[in-house]
Design a protein around this motif. Structure first.
Motif, PDB file in Angstrom:
ATOM      1  N   PRO A  14       6.671  42.670   2.955  1.00 12.66           N
ATOM      2  CA  PRO A  14       7.584  41.660   2.419  1.00 12.66           C
ATOM      3  C   PRO A  14       6.791  40.599   1.665  1.00 12.66           C
ATOM      4  O   PRO A  14       5.636  40.336   2.022  1.00 12.66           O
ATOM      5  N   HIS A  99      13.538  43.533   1.387  1.00 12.16           N
ATOM      6  CA  HIS A  99      12.965  43.878   0.070  1.00 12.16           C
ATOM      7  C   HIS A  99      12.790  45.379  -0.112  1.00 12.16           C
ATOM      8  O   HIS A  99      12.814  45.882  -1.230  1.00 12.16           O
ATOM      9  N   SER A 370      19.710  50.017  -2.763  1.00 16.87           N
ATOM     10  CA  SER A 370      19.017  48.838  -3.264  1.00 16.87           C
ATOM     11  C   SER A 370      19.603  48.494  -4.623  1.00 16.87           C
ATOM     12  O   SER A 370      20.195  49.329  -5.276  1.00 16.87           O
TER      13      SER A 370
END
Ligand code: SAH
Length: 371
Positions: A14, A99, A370
């Motif tokens: 991250p 993320h 995503s």
């Protein structure tokens, strides 16, 4: 047939974030970014005091640099996927995408006298307790310190904006009872505890006793916690008073048994001066017999504990269900007769799969993973 070799894709860590850093780390960050230290403090004030990472809110920073500084110091870690509320708008479950596309959940609960967030410390969980939804999918990965802290900051922001229960209120309590085993992600969780309790602008300034760390009973880590000088409230997920049954309900019991777990928790209580909680999910005809209540009372007698009974929240596909009300009452009665302090946990969040042990981050497969 040829053997297939699976190579796990290398997932980047991250992004580094202010909430990962202690005072030294912040000084280093200022040096790395060639920023004066007071600029980092200004951003920290926005983040920890005003719960915002939005450059538009940071009017004390030069407009031209705000976005770049925010990207470098408080980058977005949790992308909101959805928030659902229930219990007359006093409970909100938040689903986040990290993320790398991994999903985690946190739950904000408003009570007349406090506002609590239940946060995740890992994506998934490796402890494999058969009655818990998170346990069924296994462990995906540990969360970083800032990914943990940011769930709390997001909850504080939501509460502050009147998003739970209508009017603004301050976040008062944090429980590590969402996804994951906090003591299996020890370093990140310890740093998160420091960030949550350090006074602003170094942290959120929450009181240590209003933070609860719940564990299956990783004895060496409870012993480490005892030495940290961080007297948070400890909760031990016991769920059975006998090793034979606990071996099946909390599989890590085969490594550290009930006596060892209780002794480690006692030492924590002595050192911290705080009584600990025993979590006990009441499962119909599995662990709710009268004799088990008596045995539990006997094993806890003389210890600095409080028992929290949780009516089991049935998870999809499981044959287990909550105890009959009469058996629950009898269980409480026997514990009280045995001189043990006991409460029955409310079942907040049930209809949005946001109740204890239900956090599994289910999300329709047809959605993009995503953006
Ligand atoms: N790994 C930590 C945190 C887990 S969640 C721990 O085990 O303590 C917090 C509590 O919810 C734990 O006591 C856990 O055993 C309990 N829990 C899990 N699934 C549950 C379910 N389906 N119904 C009721 N409680 C549950």
């Amino acid at each position: 047939m040829s053997e297939l070799t699976f190579i796990a894709p290398k997932v980047p860590k991250p992004p580094k974030h202010l909430a990962d850093l202690d005072a030294d780390g912040r000084r280093q960050l200022a040096l790395d970014l060639s920023l004066p230290a007071f600029r980092i403090e200004q951003i920290a004030h926005h983040y920890f005091d005003r719960f915002t990472s939005n450059p538009e809110d940071m009017t004390d920073l030069p407009a031209g640099q705000r976005q770049a500084w925010v990207d470098a110091v408080v980058p977005q870690l949790l992308e909101p996927v959805r928030t659902i509320t229930c219990d007359n708008e006093t409970t909100a479950k938040q689903l986040w995408r990290l993320h790398d596309g991994v999903l985690v959940e946190s739950v904000v609960m408003r009570y007349p006298d406090r506002a609590t967030v239940c946060i995740s410390s890992q994506a998934g969980c490796g402890m494999n307790c058969p009655f818990c939804a998170t346990g069924q999918a296994g462990l995906t990965r540990n969360l970083s310190t800032a990914e943990i802290v940011d769930q709390v900051v997001a909850a504080a922001a939501l509460l502050n904006s009147g998003g739970v229960g209508g009017d603004p209120v301050r976040l008062s309590n944090v429980v590590f009872m969402g996804m994951g085993e906090p003591l299996a992600n020890y370093k990140a969780v310890m740093a998160a505890l420091r960030r949550l309790t350090d006074p602003a602008p170094h942290g959120l300034g929450l009181s240590r006793r209003s933070i609860t760390v719940s564990t299956v009973g990783l004895v060496p880590r409870i012993q480490d916690l005892t030495k940290e000088g961080l007297p948070v409230t400890l909760a031990v997920s016991l769920h059975a008073p006998d090793d034979e049954l606990r071996d099946t309900l909390v599989p890590v019991n085969t490594r550290w048994n009930i006596s060892e777990v209780l002794d480690a928790a006692d030492a924590y209580a002595r050192e911290s001066g705080r009584r600990y909680s025993i979590e006990y999910a009441l499962i119909r005809d599995i662990n709710d017999q009268g004799w088990r209540a008596d045995l539990l009372a006997q094993r806890l007698r003389g210890r600095l504990v409080h028992v929290n009974l949780i009516p089991l929240n049935p998870t999809p596909g499981s044959v287990w269900t909550a105890s009959r009300k009469a058996d629950e009452k009898e269980f409480v009665r026997r514990l009280e007769m045995g001189g043990i302090a006991v409460t029955v946990r409310d079942t907040r969040g049930q209809e949005i799969d946001g109740a204890c042990g239900q956090l599994a981050a289910a999300y329709p497969q047809d959605q993009p993973s995503s953006s």
